[in-house]
Design an enzyme around this catalytic site. Structure first.
Site, PDB file in Angstrom:
ATOM      1  CB  CYS A 104       6.399  -1.127 -20.512  1.00 34.58           C
ATOM      2  SG  CYS A 104       6.434   0.679 -20.911  1.00 34.58           S
ATOM      3  CB  CYS A 107       2.833   2.244 -18.259  1.00 34.01           C
ATOM      4  SG  CYS A 107       2.646   1.924 -19.957  1.00 34.01           S
ATOM      5  CG  ASP A 510      14.186 -10.070  22.938  1.00 31.89           C
ATOM      6  OD1 ASP A 510      14.875  -9.520  23.730  1.00 31.89           O
ATOM      7  OD2 ASP A 510      13.066 -10.432  23.194  1.00 31.89           O
ATOM      8  CG  ASP A 744       8.538 -11.474  21.544  1.00 35.16           C
ATOM      9  OD1 ASP A 744       9.504 -11.012  22.046  1.00 35.16           O
ATOM     10  OD2 ASP A 744       7.690 -12.624  22.121  1.00 35.16           O
ATOM     11  CG  ASP A 748      12.278  -7.083  21.331  1.00 34.35           C
ATOM     12  OD1 ASP A 748      13.152  -6.910  22.354  1.00 34.35           O
ATOM     13  OD2 ASP A 748      11.429  -8.101  21.652  1.00 34.35           O
TER      14      ASP A 748
END
Length: 846
Positions: A104, A107, A510, A744, A748
Site C-alpha cells: 500500500c 509502505c 519560440d 528547442d 530557450d
C-alpha cells in the site's frame, strides 16, 4: 569472518554496525564497516605504512578510494543520526531499486521516511505504483549495500532496477501459490462450516459438534500463517517502526477472527469464524494479485525501453565483421546493422540506404529514410538494407539512455495530489482502528451484544475500510499515463507535469525551429551603397569572357557586382565564423558557402553573443554578423539605404542580419524560413481551450509580428535575449498567469526552466531538453494536442478514482458498523473497489 560486536572501523572510524568485517593479522584483530575499507587497509598494510604509524586517512590511496566511493567517509564515529560533514561540492550519486512486498501507499511512505533519516542520504522517493525507489546519496559516506540492508530490515526484498521484469515473475508465482493454498483450504473450510451452521437449527451429533471446529482450525492455520504471511509480516514490521498501515487493519481482522475461533474451539463453543479468516485472506490476496498485474503493466514501458538496446554489435575491423559486446563500442567506431536488427548506439550513416522504424522512441509509425549522413537512434530498427554507421553517442550518452532516465525520473516522482492522498491515507488507517475499537466496545459493553457479533462487526470495519483503492487511485492512473506518453513519443520528466498542464492559461512559443521549420535559406544580399540582389541556390558558374551567371535569376553579373563581391570578399570569413555557431542562421551561411564551393577561412578569437550574433578575427580584421543588438555591442551602424531594405524584408516575414568588419557595416543578408504547416491549427486548438498564445523571438519585431499574425497568436515579443525570454515568462507569472514555454534551442533553456511547464522539442539541443519538464521526441507540434488531451483524461480519471474510493470507504464503514455487511462480504467489496480503480486507470492506455 563476521562478528556481532559493535566496533569502530579501523580505517574510516565509522560505526561498523552489528555485523562488522573482521581480519586477523598475527595477534591483532581489525574491524571494518565495509569490504572497501578492508581491502584498502590490506593494501596499506602490505605497503608497510601501517607499521610505520602513518595516519592512513592522509595517504593518497585512501583519498583516491574516498573520492571514488570505495570506502566510507573517514571521520570520527558520530551518533547514528548525525549529518555527515562532507566537503562542499561533494558529488552525490543516484540509485534506482526495485522493491518487492509493498502492499500500500503507507509502505512507500515508511521506506521513504526511513531512508531519509539515514545519514548520507540526500533524498529518497518511493513510487508505490511501480515499486521503484530512487535514492540520492553520498557514496563516500554511505555504501549502497547499506541502503539495501536498510530496506530489507523493514521486511521488503530489494534489488537493483535494470528494467528486466523477472522479479515480477517471481512475485507472481509466489502470490499465486499463496492464493491457491488459501483458496483450496478456504473452500473446504466453508464447506465443512455448513455442518456447524446447520447445527444452529437442527441438532447434530455431539462428536461432530466437538471435533469439527478442530478440523476447521487445522485447515485454517496454514491459510493464516502461510498464505497470509506477507500481510502479517508487513504489519509487524510497521509496528516495530512505529507505523500503523493498511496491513495492520487486515492483520488485526484476520488474527482476531482466527484467535477468537481457536478459543471457542477449546472452550467447546459453537460459534467459530475460521471461514471468515480464510475468506478474508483469499480475497485480499486475489486483490493484491490484480494490483501486482497492474503495477507490471505500468512498469512495462520502461522495461521495454531497456530491452530495445542490443547486447551485441557488429564491428567492422579491417573490413571484416566481428561480434563484440556493446560495451566495447567507442565513439567513432563503424558498425554494421542488417535488416531487422536494432541500432546499438546513436550514429551517422556512412554507407547504405534504408529505412528505420523509430516508432517506439518517437511515437511516429512511418519508417524514416536513412542515407549517408543521416542520423540514427540507438534502439530503433533497420527495416530494409544493410547500413554502415559511425557511432557518435554510446552507452549512457545515447538518446535511448536519456529517454530511460527521463521515464525513470517520472515513474519515481509523485505529484502534489499524490502526496496529499498519501497523507490522508496515513491518517485514515489509525482513524479506522479507533472506529473499530469504539464499535466493538459500544456493542459489547454498552449494547450488550454477544461477544462474537461485536467482534465480527469490528472486524468488518477493519476489512472494509482498507484504503487499497484510495492508495492506488492517483499513482496508478498517473503512472499509466506516463507509460502511454512514452509510447506516443512524449517524455514526461516528472509526474506532476500532467497536473500542471491542466492549469496552464498561457503558452509561449519560440519562433525559430518551433513555430517555423528552422531550416533557413539565404535569399538576398545587399552591400552598403549597392542594390539588393537575390542569391541563387546553385553554384556561381564562370562564363566565357570572365563573366559569371546565376542560373536561378538568369542575370549576367560583372565580376565587380555586389553578389560576386560578397562571395569572394565576405563569405569565406563569415562561413569560417559561423562554423562555430549552432544557430540556424549560422548553419544556413555555412551551407550556402558549401553549395557555392567557397572555402571557409580560419577564424580566431570567436565570441558567440547569445541572442545577438557572433564575432571573430580573420588575420587582423575583426568581423561580425548579427542583429541590431550586436551592432550596438561592436559600435557599428548601418546607413539609411540598408535600414530601408531591411525594413522591407522584415515586413515580408524574412529575417535580416548585418555583417561587416572593423566596426563598419559592410552589408545585410536576408534569410527565409517556412511556417510549420500544423502551427496555426495547434494554436487555434489551444485558444479554444481558453489559453492565450504568444510568440517570442530574438528576431526583429517586424519579422516576429508577421509570423505571429500568420499563425493567429494573441501577441508576440521580439528582439529578446535568452534571459529576456525568461524575464517575459517571469512577468507573466507575476501577473498571476500559469505559463507554458515551448522551445528547442540553447537560448530557450532559461525560459523553459522559468516556465511553470517547459516543453522542449526532441530535435533541439540537449541543454533545452534538460531544462524542460516535458520533451516531444519529434518536432511535430501536433504532439502538443496529445499532451493536453492526455493530461485532461488523466485528471478526469484521477478524480473519478478518488471520488469512488472516498465514497466507497464512507458508505462501507457505515454499513459495517450497522451490521449490514459481514467480514467476507466486506473483503469482497474491498476486492471490487480495487478492480474498479485498476480498470478505470487502464483506460489511459488507449
Amino acid at each position: 569472518m563476521l562478528t556481532e560486536t559493535l566496533q569502530l572501523c579501523h580505517l574510516c572510524q565509522l560505526d561498523c554496525g552489528p555485523h562488522p568485517l573482521v581480519s586477523v593479522e598475527g595477534t591483532t584483530q581489525h574491524s571494518f564497516c565495509c569490504l572497501g575499507c578492508q581491502n584498502v587497509f590490506s593494501i596499506l598494510s602490505a605497503s608497510g605504512l601501517v607499521k610505520a604509524g602513518q595516519d592512513l586517512r592522509e595517504t593518497d590511496l585512501f583519498k583516491q578510494s574516498l573520492a571514488l566511493g570505495l570506502v566510507s567517509q573517514g571521520q570520527p564515529a558520530a551518533p547514528a543520526l548525525a549529518v555527515p560533514q562532507l566537503a562542499p561540492g561533494t558529488p552525490a550519486q543516484e540509485a534506482l531499486f526495485h522493491v518487492s512486498g509493498m502492499w500500500c501507499a503507507a509502505c512507500a511512505w515508511l521506506i521513504e521516511h526511513v531512508l531519509k533519516s539515514e545519514p548520507g542520504v540526500v533524498s529518497a522517493e518511493v513510487f508505490f505504483a511501480s515499486d521503484l525507489v530512487k535514492v540520492s546519496y553520498f557514496p563516500q559516506y554511505l555504501p549502497k549495500e547499506k541502503l539495501h540492508r536498510r530496506i530489507e530490515d523493514l521486511g521488503y526484498r530489494v534489488s537493483e532496477f535494470t528494467g528486466e521484469d523477472s522479479h515480477f515473475d517471481e512475485e507472481r508465482r509466489n502470490l499465486l501459490l499463496r492464493i491457491g493454498v488459501a483458496g483450496f483450504l478456504g473452500m473446504n473450510i466453508m464447506t465443512l462450516s455448513l455442518a456447524l451452521y446447520v447445527g444452529y437449527f437442527e441438532k447434530i451429533s455431539e462428536s461432530a459438534s466437538h471435533w469439527l471446529p478442530f478440523v476447521l482450525m487445522a485447515l485454517a492455520t496454514p491459510v493464516v500463517f502461510y498464505a497470509a504471511r506477507p500481510i502479517l509480516s508487513v504489519a509487524w514490521r510497521g509496528l516495530v517502526n512505529g507505523v500503523v498501515r493498511m496491513e495492520t487493519l487486515l492483520a488485526v481482522g484476520i488474527l482476531a477472527a482466527y484467535g477468537y475461533s481457536v478459543v471457542e474451539a477449546f472452550r467447546g463453543g459453537e460459534h467459530v469464524y475460521f471461514d471468515t479468516a480464510s475468506g478474508i485472506v483469499t480475497l485480499v490476496l486475489a486483490g493484491k494479485f490484480l494490483e501486482r498485474t497492474a503495477k507490471e503493466q505500468t512498469s512495462r514501458a520502461i522495461s521495454l525501453l531497456y530491452r530495445l538496446m542490443p547486447k551485441k554489435v557488429r564491428l567492422l575491423v579491417s573490413g571484416q565483421e566481428h561480434f563484440r559486446s556493446v560495451e566495447a563500442l567507442k565513439p567513432g567506431d563503424v558498425f554494421l546493422v542488417k535488416a531487422g536488427e536494432r541500432f546499438p548506439a546513436d550514429g551517422v550513416v556512412v554507407a547504405g540506404n534504408s529505412h528505420a522504424d523509430e516508432s517506439l522512441l518517437t511515437g511516429e509509425s512511418a519508417p524514416v529514410a536513412k542515407a549517408p549522413e543521416s542520423p540514427v537512434i540507438g534502439g530503433s530498427i533497420n527495416t530494409d538494407n544493410v547500413l554502415h554507421v559511425r557511432a557518435t553517442h554510446i552507452g549512457n550518452d545515447t538518446t535511448l539512455a536519456q529517454i530511460i532516465r527521463l521515464v525513470e525520473h517520472a515513474l519515481s516522482s509523485r505529484s502534489p495530489l499524490e502526496r496529499t492522498v498519501d497523507q490522508i491515507s496515513r491518517t485514515f488507517v489509525p482513524s479506522v482502528l479507533v472506529i473499530a475499537a469504539v464499535t466493538f466496545g459500544w456493542l459489547w459493553l454498552v449494547g450488550h451484544y454477544p461477544l462474537g457479533e461485536a467482534l465480527m462487526r469490528a472486524i468488518t470495519v477493519l476489512v472494509i475500510a482498507c484504503p487499497c483503492a484510495l492508495g492506488m487511485a492517483t499513482p496508478l492512473a498517473v503512472t499509466t499515463a506516463v507509460g502511454t506518453a512514452s509510447r506516443l513519443g512524449i517524455l514526461v520528466r516528472d509526474s506532476g507535469v500532467l497536473e500542471t498542464v491542466r492549469k496552464l492559461d498561457t503558452v509561449v512559443f519560440d519562433k525559430t525551429g518551433t513555430v517555423t521549420e528552422g531550416n533557413f535559406a539565404l535569399l538576398h544580399v545587399e552591400l552598403a551603397g549597392a542594390l539588393p540582389h537575390p542569391l541563387s541556390s546553385q553554384p556561381v558558374m564562370s562564363g566565357p569572357n570572365g563573366t559569371s551567371s546565376m542560373s536561378e535569376t538568369g542575370s549576367v553579373l560583372s565580376p565587380q557586382s555586389s553578389v560576386l563581391a560578397f562571395l569572394e570578399q565576405y563569405l569565406p570569413g563569415l562561413a569560417g565564423l559561423e562554423v562555430a555557431s549552432e544557430h540556424p542562421l549560422g548553419r544556413a551561411v555555412v551551407a550556402f558557402a558549401a553549395e557555392h564551393q567557397v572555402q571557409p577561412k580560419p577564424v580566431e578569437a570567436v565570441t558567440v553573443h547569445k541572442g545577438c550574433g557572433i564575432t571573430g578575427l580573420v588575420g587582423s580584421q575583426e568581423i561580425f554578423i548579427g542583429n541590431r543588438t550586436l551592432l550596438a555591442i561592436v559600435g557599428a551602424a548601418p546607413d539609411t539605404n540598408l535600414e530601408a531594405t531591411v525594413n522591407g524584408w522584415e515586413q515580408a516575414g524574412q529575417t535580416a542580419v548585418f555583417f561587416g568588419q572593423n566596426q563598419q557595416v559592410a552589408g545585410v543578408l536576408a534569410f527565409g524560413d517556412r511556417l510549420k504547416p500544423e502551427a496555426a491549427a495547434v494554436i487555434r486548438d489551444l485558444q479554444k481551450q481558453h489559453i492565450k498564445v504568444f510568440v517570442v523571438s530574438g528576431d526583429a519585431a517586424a519579422t516576429t509580428g508577421w509570423v505571429a499574425k500568420q499563425v493567429g497568436a494573441d501577441g508576440f515579443h521580439a528582439e529578446a535575449l535568452p534571459q529576456q525570454k525568461a524575464d517575459i515568462i517571469k512577468k507573466m507569472q507575476a501577473d498571476g498567469l500559469k505559463v507554458g514555454m515551448i522551445g528547442d534551442g540553447i537560448n530557450d533553456a532559461p525560459a523553459l526552466a522559468q516556465a511553470d511547464l517547459g516543453i522542449a522539442l526532441g530535435t533541439g539541443t540537449d541543454i533545452a531538453m534538460q531544462a524542460a519538464a516535458l520533451v516531444l521526441m519529434k518536432a511535430a507540434l501536433s504532439k502538443i494536442h496529445e499532451v493536453f488531451a492526455l493530461a485532461r483524461k488523466t485528471g478526469s480519471i484521477v478524480r473519478q478514482n478518488l471520488f469512488w474510493a472516498f465514497l466507497y470507504n464512507t458508505l462501507a464503514i457505515s454499513l459495517a458498523v450497522t451490521g449490514v455487511l459481514n467480514p467476507i462480504f466486506a473483503a469482497l467489496a474491498m476486492f471490487v473497489s480495487s478492480i474498479s480503480v485498476i480498470v478505470n486507470s487502464a483506460r489511459l492506455r488507449n
